[in-house]
Design an enzyme around this catalytic site. Structure first.
Site, short mmCIF file in Angstrom:
data_model
loop_
_atom_site.label_atom_id
_atom_site.label_comp_id
_atom_site.label_asym_id
_atom_site.label_seq_id
_atom_site.Cartn_x
_atom_site.Cartn_y
_atom_site.Cartn_z
N GLY A 116 0.83 -1.21 0.00
CA GLY A 116 0.00 0.00 0.00
C GLY A 116 0.86 1.25 0.00
O GLY A 116 1.96 1.28 -0.56
N ASN A 117 0.35 2.26 0.71
CA ASN A 117 0.99 3.58 0.66
C ASN A 117 2.44 3.62 1.12
O ASN A 117 3.31 4.10 0.40
CB ASN A 117 0.17 4.53 1.54
CG ASN A 117 -0.48 5.58 0.68
OD1 ASN A 117 0.19 6.09 -0.21
ND2 ASN A 117 -1.72 5.87 0.93
N GLY A 118 2.70 3.11 2.33
CA GLY A 118 4.06 3.14 2.86
C GLY A 118 4.99 2.32 1.98
O GLY A 118 6.11 2.74 1.65
N THR A 139 -4.51 -2.82 -0.58
CA THR A 139 -4.91 -2.26 0.71
C THR A 139 -6.43 -2.19 0.80
O THR A 139 -7.09 -1.81 -0.18
CB THR A 139 -4.35 -0.85 1.02
OG1 THR A 139 -5.06 -0.29 2.13
CG2 THR A 139 -4.48 0.12 -0.13
N ILE A 140 -6.93 -2.53 1.96
CA ILE A 140 -8.38 -2.39 2.16
C ILE A 140 -8.76 -0.92 2.25
O ILE A 140 -9.93 -0.57 2.18
CB ILE A 140 -8.88 -3.14 3.42
CG1 ILE A 140 -8.26 -2.55 4.69
CG2 ILE A 140 -8.62 -4.61 3.33
CD1 ILE A 140 -8.98 -2.99 5.96
N ASP A 141 -7.76 -0.04 2.44
CA ASP A 141 -8.07 1.38 2.62
C ASP A 141 -8.39 2.10 1.31
O ASP A 141 -8.97 3.18 1.33
CB ASP A 141 -6.88 2.10 3.30
CG ASP A 141 -6.69 1.65 4.73
OD1 ASP A 141 -7.59 0.98 5.27
OD2 ASP A 141 -5.64 1.97 5.31
N MET A 183 -12.46 0.00 9.57
CA MET A 183 -11.02 0.30 9.43
C MET A 183 -10.76 1.49 8.51
O MET A 183 -11.55 1.79 7.63
CB MET A 183 -10.27 -0.92 8.94
CG MET A 183 -9.83 -1.81 10.09
SD MET A 183 -8.71 -3.08 9.55
CE MET A 183 -7.88 -3.44 11.09
N ARG A 280 -24.54 1.14 21.86
CA ARG A 280 -23.63 0.00 21.88
C ARG A 280 -22.54 0.20 20.82
O ARG A 280 -22.77 0.86 19.80
CB ARG A 280 -24.38 -1.30 21.53
CG ARG A 280 -25.43 -1.69 22.54
CD ARG A 280 -24.77 -2.32 23.77
NE ARG A 280 -25.74 -2.97 24.61
CZ ARG A 280 -26.43 -2.39 25.57
NH1 ARG A 280 -26.27 -1.10 25.82
NH2 ARG A 280 -27.28 -3.08 26.31
N GLN A 288 -12.12 -7.51 9.11
CA GLN A 288 -12.38 -6.89 7.80
C GLN A 288 -11.27 -7.18 6.78
O GLN A 288 -11.45 -7.05 5.59
CB GLN A 288 -12.52 -5.37 7.95
CG GLN A 288 -13.72 -4.96 8.78
CD GLN A 288 -13.60 -3.53 9.31
OE1 GLN A 288 -14.00 -2.60 8.64
NE2 GLN A 288 -13.04 -3.36 10.49
O1 F6P Z 1 -3.74 -0.14 6.13
C1 F6P Z 1 -4.67 -1.14 6.34
C2 F6P Z 1 -5.17 -1.11 7.76
O2 F6P Z 1 -6.00 -2.23 7.93
C3 F6P Z 1 -5.90 0.15 8.17
O3 F6P Z 1 -7.23 0.22 7.74
C4 F6P Z 1 -5.79 0.06 9.67
O4 F6P Z 1 -5.92 1.34 10.23
C5 F6P Z 1 -4.41 -0.49 9.85
O5 F6P Z 1 -4.11 -1.21 8.68
C6 F6P Z 1 -4.28 -1.40 11.03
O6 F6P Z 1 -2.94 -1.74 11.17
P1 F6P Z 1 -2.37 -2.98 11.98
O7 F6P Z 1 -2.56 -4.19 11.14
O8 F6P Z 1 -0.93 -2.66 12.15
O9 F6P Z 1 -3.14 -3.08 13.25
#
Ligand code: F6P
Length: 366
Positions: A116-118, A139-141, A183, A280, A288
């Site tokens: 993904g991005n990084g 990436t799911i993002d 997420m 709740r 996810q």
């Molecule tokens: O970048 C994907 C992601 O699932 C983000 O949606 C989430 O904020 C992050 O990774 C969670 O990171 P980790 O797997 O390090 O808990």
């Protein structure tokens, strides 16, 4: 000449990593069944430390529908790339030098990086340093530029939507308010899509800071319309307007002082002060990102993987394979690295959501 191709999966995992690697491998084996594929273990960790497996064609069979990554993954921050691999040992290559050394020692013709991005920042730096890099957008993002969608995203939308669907019936039965945390620390694509698909009543995303009182008013307005339940889909990185006005360090200090488990519980605490309704929280979390890729992602990753294979065979490097206007194409890495695709405030889905009565917490509700 038989090619030697490295492969690694980097950063948070997602659905479709295995099917994407399978796509690349099948394309390369189809061109030359003797192609040598080296799988680096745990992402850039394996590349830096020479931890790898010589893959066989059988390794890429039976993985089309499997979740996770057969190579393992890890997060290796880009900001550490120029720092020593082993700070206390000599000789002392930087992490980047160590990666380049492994690539050269193994006499690779190309390296396929799924991330993904990084990951794209590091991939671009390695390409600039002379390695033959090809990347695939995972990436799911869904926050990578130059591709209409990343893989993993649709699978995660399916899961997050199922969570909202499941909560809907119990929320209705009890006339309760539910906060569902989706997420996405930096962007709200997943929350926006799942929120619309699941019929959330309020969608809170990092791109649109919210006013807690606006959420309370939205809940009350729904009650006045004889809808005693409400579903709030909140992205992990959503912030109130007050939080968004803080500096990064002030915000971090506030978060650690409040000691809430996550954003859903932080919002829960605020709303609890402002309303008498029962609220709740539901936090599906890494669920996810897990499990089998959706059929859409299996198809997308296969097409992206095959295109990556085509580029390697054509000796074209420094590209990310992308989905653009319903075509699989390739975009230069420097157009992708160091950029993050947030949701534009005038995005058509935000407009559609607002026009179907979904609140974003920034409206004036009387
Ligand atoms: O970048 C994907 C992601 O699932 C983000 O949606 C989430 O904020 C992050 O990774 C969670 O990171 P980790 O797997 O390090 O808990």
């Amino acid at each position: 000449m038989t090619l030697r191709v490295g492969m690694l999966t980097s950063g948070g995992d997602c659905q479709g990593l295995n099917s994407a690697m399978r796509g690349v491998a099948k394309r390369l084996y189809e061109a030359d069944q003797n192609t040598e594929i080296i799988g680096f273990l745990d992402g850039f960790y394996g590349l830096m430390n020479g931890a790898y497996r010589e893959m066989k064609s059988a390794d890429f069979s039976g993985i089309l529908a499997t979740g996770g990554t057969i190579l393992g993954t890890s997060r290796q921050p880009f900001k550490l790339l120029e720092t020593p691999l082993h700070p206390d040992a000599a000789p002392n290559p930087t992490r980047k030098e160590a990666m380049i050394r492994t690539y050269r020692d193994l006499k690779l013709d190309a390296l396929v990086i799924l991330g993904g991005n990084g990951t794209h920042k590091t991939a671009n730096a390695l390409f600039q340093a002379g390695l033959n890099i090809i990347t695939l957008p995972k990436t799911i993002d869904n926050d990578l530029y130059e591709t209409d969608s990343t893989f993993g995203f649709q699978s995660a939308v399916n899961i997050a939507t199922e969570v909202i669907d499941g909560i809907h019936s119990t929320a209705t039965s009890h006339g309760r308010v539910f906060i569902i945390e989706i997420m996405g620390h930096k962007v709200g694509w997943l929350t926006l899509h799942a929120g619309i698909a699941g019929g959330a009543d309020v969608i809170l995303i990092p791109e649109i800071p919210y006013e807690p009182m606006a959420i309370v008013k939205a809940i009350r307005k729904r009650e006045a319309q004889k809808k005693p339940f409400s579903i709030i889909a909140i992205a992990e990185g959503a912030k109130s307007k007050a939080e968004a006005s803080l500096s990064k360090s002030e915000y971090a200090a506030r978060i650690s002082k409040e000691r809430h488990l996550s954003v859903a519980y932080r919002l829960w605490a605020v709303l609890n002060e402002l309303t008498v309704k029962e609220i709740r929280c539901v936090v599906p979390g890494h669920f996810q990102r897990g499990g089998s890729p959706s059929p859409y992602d299996r198809v997308l990753t296969t097409a992206l993987g095959v295109k990556a294979g085509d580029y390697i065979l054509d000796k074209k490097f420094g590209f990310m394979m992308a989905l653009r206007n319903n075509e699989i194409s390739a975009v230069p890495l420097d157009k992708v690295a160091h950029r993050m695709k947030a949701i534009p405030k005038d995005h058509y889905l935000i407009d559609a959501a607002r026009k179907t009565g979904i609140y974003f917490g920034d409206e004036k509700i009387i």
